[in-house]
Design a protein around this motif. Sequence first.
Motif, short mmCIF file in Angstrom:
data_model
loop_
_atom_site.label_atom_id
_atom_site.label_comp_id
_atom_site.label_asym_id
_atom_site.label_seq_id
_atom_site.Cartn_x
_atom_site.Cartn_y
_atom_site.Cartn_z
N ALA A 6 0.83 -1.21 0.00
CA ALA A 6 0.00 0.00 0.00
C ALA A 6 0.86 1.26 0.00
N ALA A 7 2.11 1.12 0.46
CA ALA A 7 3.06 2.23 0.50
C ALA A 7 4.44 1.63 0.65
N PRO A 8 5.48 2.41 0.38
CA PRO A 8 6.84 1.86 0.53
C PRO A 8 7.24 1.71 1.99
N LEU A 9 6.54 0.86 2.69
CA LEU A 9 6.66 0.77 4.15
C LEU A 9 6.64 -0.69 4.59
N ALA A 10 7.64 -1.04 5.42
CA ALA A 10 7.72 -2.40 5.96
C ALA A 10 7.98 -2.31 7.45
N VAL A 11 7.55 -3.33 8.18
CA VAL A 11 7.88 -3.41 9.60
C VAL A 11 9.23 -4.11 9.72
N ALA A 12 10.16 -3.50 10.47
CA ALA A 12 11.50 -4.06 10.66
C ALA A 12 11.41 -5.30 11.55
N PRO A 13 12.39 -6.20 11.41
CA PRO A 13 12.39 -7.38 12.29
C PRO A 13 12.69 -6.98 13.73
N MET A 14 11.85 -7.43 14.64
CA MET A 14 12.10 -7.17 16.07
C MET A 14 11.79 -8.42 16.85
N ALA A 15 12.67 -8.73 17.78
CA ALA A 15 12.56 -9.96 18.55
C ALA A 15 11.35 -9.89 19.50
N ALA A 33 18.68 -21.64 25.25
CA ALA A 33 18.81 -21.75 26.70
C ALA A 33 19.46 -20.53 27.35
N ALA A 34 20.52 -20.03 26.69
CA ALA A 34 21.30 -18.95 27.31
C ALA A 34 20.56 -17.62 27.38
N SER A 35 19.47 -17.46 26.63
CA SER A 35 18.84 -16.14 26.59
C SER A 35 17.89 -15.93 27.76
N HIS A 36 17.67 -16.96 28.54
CA HIS A 36 16.84 -16.81 29.74
C HIS A 36 17.76 -16.81 30.96
N GLY A 37 17.19 -16.51 32.10
CA GLY A 37 18.02 -16.55 33.30
C GLY A 37 18.86 -15.29 33.42
N SER A 38 18.35 -14.32 34.17
CA SER A 38 19.06 -13.04 34.24
C SER A 38 20.18 -13.09 35.28
N GLY A 76 7.77 -17.68 29.77
CA GLY A 76 6.47 -17.54 29.11
C GLY A 76 6.62 -16.91 27.73
N VAL A 77 7.70 -16.21 27.51
CA VAL A 77 7.98 -15.69 26.16
C VAL A 77 9.25 -16.39 25.69
N ARG A 78 9.16 -17.00 24.49
CA ARG A 78 10.32 -17.76 24.00
C ARG A 78 10.50 -17.55 22.51
N ALA A 79 11.71 -17.71 22.04
CA ALA A 79 11.95 -17.71 20.60
C ALA A 79 11.56 -19.11 20.11
N VAL A 80 10.27 -19.30 19.90
CA VAL A 80 9.72 -20.65 19.73
C VAL A 80 10.16 -21.33 18.44
N ASN A 81 10.72 -20.55 17.50
CA ASN A 81 11.15 -21.17 16.25
C ASN A 81 12.56 -21.75 16.33
N LEU A 82 13.21 -21.51 17.46
CA LEU A 82 14.55 -22.06 17.68
C LEU A 82 14.47 -23.13 18.75
N SER A 83 15.37 -24.08 18.69
CA SER A 83 15.32 -25.17 19.67
C SER A 83 15.67 -24.64 21.06
N THR A 84 15.19 -25.31 22.07
CA THR A 84 15.47 -24.88 23.43
C THR A 84 16.97 -24.88 23.71
N GLU A 85 17.65 -25.78 23.04
CA GLU A 85 19.11 -25.86 23.23
C GLU A 85 19.78 -24.55 22.78
N SER A 95 11.30 -11.60 12.93
CA SER A 95 12.63 -11.85 13.49
C SER A 95 12.88 -13.34 13.69
N MET A 96 14.14 -13.74 13.57
CA MET A 96 14.53 -15.10 13.94
C MET A 96 14.13 -15.38 15.39
N PHE A 97 14.07 -14.32 16.19
CA PHE A 97 13.70 -14.45 17.60
C PHE A 97 12.22 -14.13 17.82
N ALA A 98 11.39 -14.47 16.84
CA ALA A 98 9.94 -14.28 16.99
C ALA A 98 9.43 -15.17 18.11
#
Length: 365
Positions: free
Chosen positions: A69-78, A188-193, A176-185, A105-108
Amino acid sequence: MVMALHTYEAAAEERLPGPVWDFFAGGSGTESMLTAGREALDRVQLRPRCMVDVSRCDPGTDLLGARLAAPLAVAPMAYHQLAHPEGEVASARGAGEAGALLTVSMFASRALEDIAAAASGPLWLQLYWLRRREVMRDLIRRAEAAGFRALVLTVDAPRVAYRPRDAANGFAVPPGVRAVNLSTEVMAASHGSRSGESALARHSREQFDASITWEDLAWLREVTSLPVVLKGVLTGEDAELAVKHGVSGLIVSNHGGRQLDFARSAPECLTEVVDAVGGSCPVILDGAIRHGADLAKALCMGADAVMLGRPALWGLAHSGDAGVAGVLRLLIDQFEEVMALMGAPTVADFGRSGIAYPVCGRLPS
Ligand SMILES: Cc1cc2nc3c(=O)[nH]c(=O)nc-3n(C[C@H](O)[C@H](O)[C@H](O)COP(=O)(O)O)c2cc1C
Ligand SMILES: CCCCC(=O)C(=O)O
């Protein structure tokens, strides 16, 4: 009712937990790049023509074979679920409703297949280059099967840069929020603050392949026949190399001020990249787009489209798909008005004579 962009922003800030707001809003290092792109765009002045028939203005355009509809796209955001429980599914509905492209995003936080099922507009999939190529290959196969139209390889993030707000918050993606398209393996490192450290920054060092070079693009092009678009190119030299290595599009971007600090801002790099590419592939400007007039400025400098980041998340946090569509429509309506007032009834009518001030230090040719 048409809502101003800052109303969506204020509502999102009020609604979201502090560390999530900081993750969305924050930048890297001294955060110098959070304002640089905006300042550059503000310096560009439009040069309107009069007595042109603008009784009908058409903001529509084609981008890599997709009608928008216009030269406009939504950027990838995790992790869109940080903004709204429906996450990317709502974003896909909203983008489709507005006729804009959505880059997932790959981190959708929602499955590619569910996002595709909700989408009525074109989808691209963004990738970081992982050490585990089989994980990338699997994701690409799924994207192809789900009807995604292109891959966006982000090349400005061999690792996630130091972001002071996330480090101070010890930011980690909440359970409760996860990058569900990537394996848990892989994830793993992106959780746990841990205080004083961002879990995402740590994760990127463990999982991203920082050794890739131009030669590795051949692997990606063998794995898929989808067009490959590079995101994060800021120089003419790299634009030329990208074209030589067969990419189908370039996104001129500072990653929304989240990667290299003290860089030249994306709008200031745009004409250099456009000139280097010489029309051989589309060029998209990403970052700091906050008004329909920014679309006009980008087109005048030679971009084929722009990408919008945070404002889409503000819309999502405000009211899900309706908010995303509301934000995108606001910019499209503003752009349509600028077209009329500029004497530019079609996207093709914008050129370098439409701006008065060269942002990159070069005179418009
Ligand atoms: C919360 C957030 C998450 C992001 N995640 C990604 C990502 O997963 N991949 C990527 O290539 N860029 C990512 N980006 C960068 C955006 O694609 C885009 O370059 C930037 O947001 C554009 O600037 P803007 O927010 O000023 O419009 C992210 C940006 C934000 C704000
Ligand atoms: C590991 C996820 C990185 C997301 C991203 O690119 C960003 O926050 O800018």
